[in-house]
Enzyme design. Structure first.
Site, PDB file in Angstrom:
ATOM      1  N   GLY A   6      13.043   7.829 -34.287  1.00  0.00           N
ATOM      2  CA  GLY A   6      13.288   8.436 -35.595  1.00  0.00           C
ATOM      3  C   GLY A   6      14.380   7.729 -36.366  1.00  0.00           C
ATOM      4  O   GLY A   6      14.983   6.747 -35.897  1.00  0.00           O
ATOM      5  N   GLY A   8      17.790   7.736 -34.548  1.00  0.00           N
ATOM      6  CA  GLY A   8      17.922   7.014 -33.295  1.00  0.00           C
ATOM      7  C   GLY A   8      16.678   7.182 -32.445  1.00  0.00           C
ATOM      8  O   GLY A   8      15.682   7.767 -32.864  1.00  0.00           O
ATOM      9  N   LYS A  32      19.362   9.645 -25.405  1.00  0.00           N
ATOM     10  CA  LYS A  32      19.250   9.592 -26.868  1.00  0.00           C
ATOM     11  C   LYS A  32      20.228   8.573 -27.414  1.00  0.00           C
ATOM     12  O   LYS A  32      21.418   8.596 -27.100  1.00  0.00           O
ATOM     13  CB  LYS A  32      19.526  10.969 -27.474  1.00  0.00           C
ATOM     14  CG  LYS A  32      18.441  11.969 -27.163  1.00  0.00           C
ATOM     15  CD  LYS A  32      18.564  13.205 -28.025  1.00  0.00           C
ATOM     16  CE  LYS A  32      17.369  14.118 -27.789  1.00  0.00           C
ATOM     17  NZ  LYS A  32      17.423  15.299 -28.661  1.00  0.00           N
ATOM     18  N   ASP A  88      20.806  23.152 -34.975  1.00  0.00           N
ATOM     19  CA  ASP A  88      19.421  22.701 -35.181  1.00  0.00           C
ATOM     20  C   ASP A  88      18.443  23.552 -34.380  1.00  0.00           C
ATOM     21  O   ASP A  88      17.616  23.035 -33.630  1.00  0.00           O
ATOM     22  CB  ASP A  88      19.315  21.224 -34.777  1.00  0.00           C
ATOM     23  CG  ASP A  88      18.043  20.567 -35.313  1.00  0.00           C
ATOM     24  OD1 ASP A  88      17.402  21.162 -36.206  1.00  0.00           O
ATOM     25  OD2 ASP A  88      17.704  19.465 -34.856  1.00  0.00           O
TER      26      ASP A  88
END
Length: 686
Positions: free
Chosen positions: A19, A22, A40, A139
């Site tokens: 994305g 990252g 990640k 999130d």
């Protein structure tokens, strides 16, 4: 790809996501054969060395907290490790076999109410733990809630704090409340996002349909209207969800524990409540019918009961509309309830709340007053009227009402906070600090109270205490951009310019659209002689908001500082197009004209500034400079005397001395102009 290693021992098995923020890899630790993890990669927004230093500090601090959190609680995804490689930041997370909640929320396939209640309960219990560590998830959405394969329990993954420290953005904003979009993150921002997930589950809305839900808002209030005629939802559950997704975070649940308490009550009384609602409706219908059929004697017996039930039904309908954000509809129902029972203090109280949300503060104040008249022991009515008075600028009346609310309920931290804000407006600084301190004593995690106390302490030159308050806010919520910004302002006043730069940069990293932080960081860069960095900050502001007048004025001052007088004039002129009565723009443009030798234009600008504000000391001082150059001795002396008087009244001792010095020079030796006199006038910022 499979042969590539990260940090020397994480072998990449598969690229799961690539994305904008990252990449995400499924990896195996070669030191632990058979173990699988997620790695990640988080790309920083800038390779500037100073920015990287700040990001490293933020990343390490927040990642360490996440690591501890995940290790101690099994329903929170574990953070295994974190590292930096080639100026890229990486986090290693637990890989949890299972399915995301997005697999359960499918188009037009709704979850049952009991399933939604269980979903809310499980995630809220996790949020209680997350928030207790001073962290906010940021999130929450179906893809970040995993139903673990081993025990079918829900696990919260991808706590956004470390990601946010590096990237500043969240990929999917559909679940985010407005205060988070604006960088004013709150603990109950997570509660809002979870509420949206619950609505999606009840409606059968997949992620790509959430934007349609967010567009279904009340035109006046902005509240989401999600219930429709085809959707039958328990009234109390709907009320809980509506309170979770309130547009104004102050009207929302403040803590996850509060939502859990209401859900627990709902579970305990759900079936009994349904029976009671049916009985109430039956009583209303039969009572009204009986009153029509019977004679006067029976009328006297049945009317009070029928009227009481009818007005209770209207009151409840008004409450439902209020909770759904339909404030106009709520007012109509409360109007009818009050007509049936003019002594209903609760109806006046809630109608006042609805008027407040509609911006009719006069009517809100009137209704709160009536509620108080009917029930002088209603602390909430005094509290509400205090808010209405504050919005009307009647701070003394607001203080009196908050005081009465406190007398009736001395444990209400919000009443102390409201009174503190009002006292600050009337310059009762000692009283305001006392109120903020009391609010903090009652709610030790009350960040807004710390923030306002810190701001007030700075104004009172209690700078160490102010910094301590801002430090506390940051400790409680490391993602509070306002706290970094306010601490930066305090560092600037203390002449700690590099410390201020770090704080402004932290604020910007958390909220990339924090205009005031860019403005003040630009000013510090300008003071340090960092021409390009300052210009970039002012330009960034104007990209975000081309009509932000202060950015033109501050960029004009910056240009003036390195001799770009024409560029400064362009900026001040742009500011005046947006705000024709901006005294600072006229004053500073006059300075630039003076540097270019255009005395006539300079004189006109100073005179315009004086015409707009007859108490603008700088404009008198600067016009005195012009008149001195024009050999207008009496006019110059008159302007410097006026400037000196105003400077003295405003406590500007240094400027007062400057004006007195100019007067002495003119009176003693008008013919020579000493080299100590400034070449141009004094500048002014907004």
């Amino acid at each position: 790809m499979n042969s590539h290693f990260l940090n020397g021992h994480y072998r990449i098995l598969k690229l799961l996501n690539d994305g904008e923020k990252g990449k995400t890899y499924l990896v195996e630790d070669v030191n632990l054969p058979g173990s699988q993890f997620l790695v990640k990669q988080l790309s920083p927004p800038s390779s500037n060395p100073q920015t990287l230093i700040i990001l490293r500090r933020l990343f390490a601090s927040k990642a360490a907290t996440l690591e501890k959190l995940g290790q101690e609680h099994d329903k929170i995804q574990k953070l295994i490790a974190y590292f930096e490689e080639d100026e890229e930041f990486y986090i290693v997370q637990e890989f949890i076999p299972g399915n995301p909640l997005s697999d359960e929320i499918i188009q037009d396939q709704t979850l049952r109410e009991d399933q939604v209640i269980n979903l809310l309960t499980e995630i809220l219990e996790i949020l209680v733990i997350v928030h207790s560590y001073g962290m906010i998830h940021r999130d929450i959405k179906p893809t970040n809630i995993i139903r673990r394969e081993s025990d079918k329990k829900l696990v919260l993954v991808n706590l956004g704090t470390s990601n946010e420290a590096i990237t500043n953005t969240v990929e999917n904003r559909e679940y985010m409340p407005i205060e988070q979009v604006n960088g004013n993150l709150k603990y109950n921002s997570d509660i809002y996002a979870l509420g949206i997930v619950a609505i999606a589950a009840l409606l059968g809305l997949p992620a790509n349909e959430i934007s349609n839900l967010r567009s279904q808002k009340n035109r006046l209030t902005g509240e989401i209207v999600w219930r429709n005629k085809n959707l039958k939802v328990n009234r109390k559950l709907a009320k809980i969800i509506n309170k979770m997704v309130r547009f104004d975070y102050r009207k929302r649940y403040q803590y996850a524990t509060e939502v859990l308490d209401d859900l627990k009550k709902l579970k305990n009384v759900e079936h009994e409540q349904q029976k009671q609602d049916q009985k109430k409706l039956l009583l209303v219908l039969t009572g009204v019918a009986g009153c029509i059929a019977l004679g006067i004697g029976a009328w006297q017996l049945r009317l009070p009961k029928a009227v009481s039930d009818a007005q209770q039904k209207l009151y409840q309908e008004g409450l439902n509309k209020y909770e759904a954000g339909n404030y106009e509809g709520a007012v109509e129902d409360f109007n009818q309830a009050i007509e049936l029972d003019p002594q209903n203090a609760l109806a006046y109280n809630k109608r006042g709340d609805a008027y407040y949300r509609l911006g009719d503060y006069e009517q809100a104040q009137a209704d709160s007053s009536q509620a108080i008249l009917l029930n002088p022991q209603d602390a909430n009515a005094y509290f509400d009227r205090g808010f209405a008075f504050s919005e009307l600028g009647k701070y003394k009346e607001a203080i009196a009402d908050y005081t009465e609310a406190i007398k009736l309920n001395s444990e209400n931290a919000y009443a102390y906070y409201g009174r503190g804000l009002a006292r600050a407006q009337v310059k009762d600084n000692k009283g305001a600090i006392g109120d903020f301190s009391k609010a903090i004593a009652l709610k030790p995690q009350y960040t807004e109270a710390y923030l306002q106390r810190g701001i007030l302490r700075r104004r009172l030159r209690q700078r160490l205490g102010a910094i301590q308050d801002f430090d506390t806010v940051i400790k409680i919520n490391p993602s509070d951009a306002k706290a970094y910004y306010q601490r930066g302002l305090t560092q600037s006043i203390n002449k700690q310019k590099y410390a201020a730069l770090k704080d402004y940069t932290d604020a910007i990293n958390i909220n990339p659209k924090y205009i005031e932080a860019y403005l003040n960081r630009g000013d510090v860069y300008s003071d340090l002689g960092d021409k390009l960095e300052a210009t970039e900050d002012y330009n960034t502001i104007l990209q975000i908001d081309p009509k932000f007048v202060a950015a033109y004025i501050h960029r004009g001052i910056h240009r003036f500082s390195f001799g770009d007088y024409k560029g400064a004039i362009e900026d001040y002129t742009e500011a005046l197009k947006l705000d024709p009565n901006n005294v600072a723009a006229y004053n500073n443009r006059g300075n630039a004209y003076l540097e270019l030798g255009n005395k006539k234009a300079a004189n006109q600008d100073y005179s315009r500034a004086i015409a707009i504000n007859a108490n603008n000391a700088l404009a008198y001082y600067n016009r005195g400079v012009i008149r001195t150059k024009q050999k207008n001795k009496q006019g110059a002396i008159a302007d410097f005397k006026k400037a000196a008087k105003l400077f003295q009244q405003q406590g500007e001792q240094d400027s007062y001395q400057d004006a007195q010095r100019e007067i002495a020079i003119l009176q003693n030796n008008f013919g020579s102009v000493p080299t100590t006199r400034p070449k141009s006038g004094k500048r002014e910022k907004n």
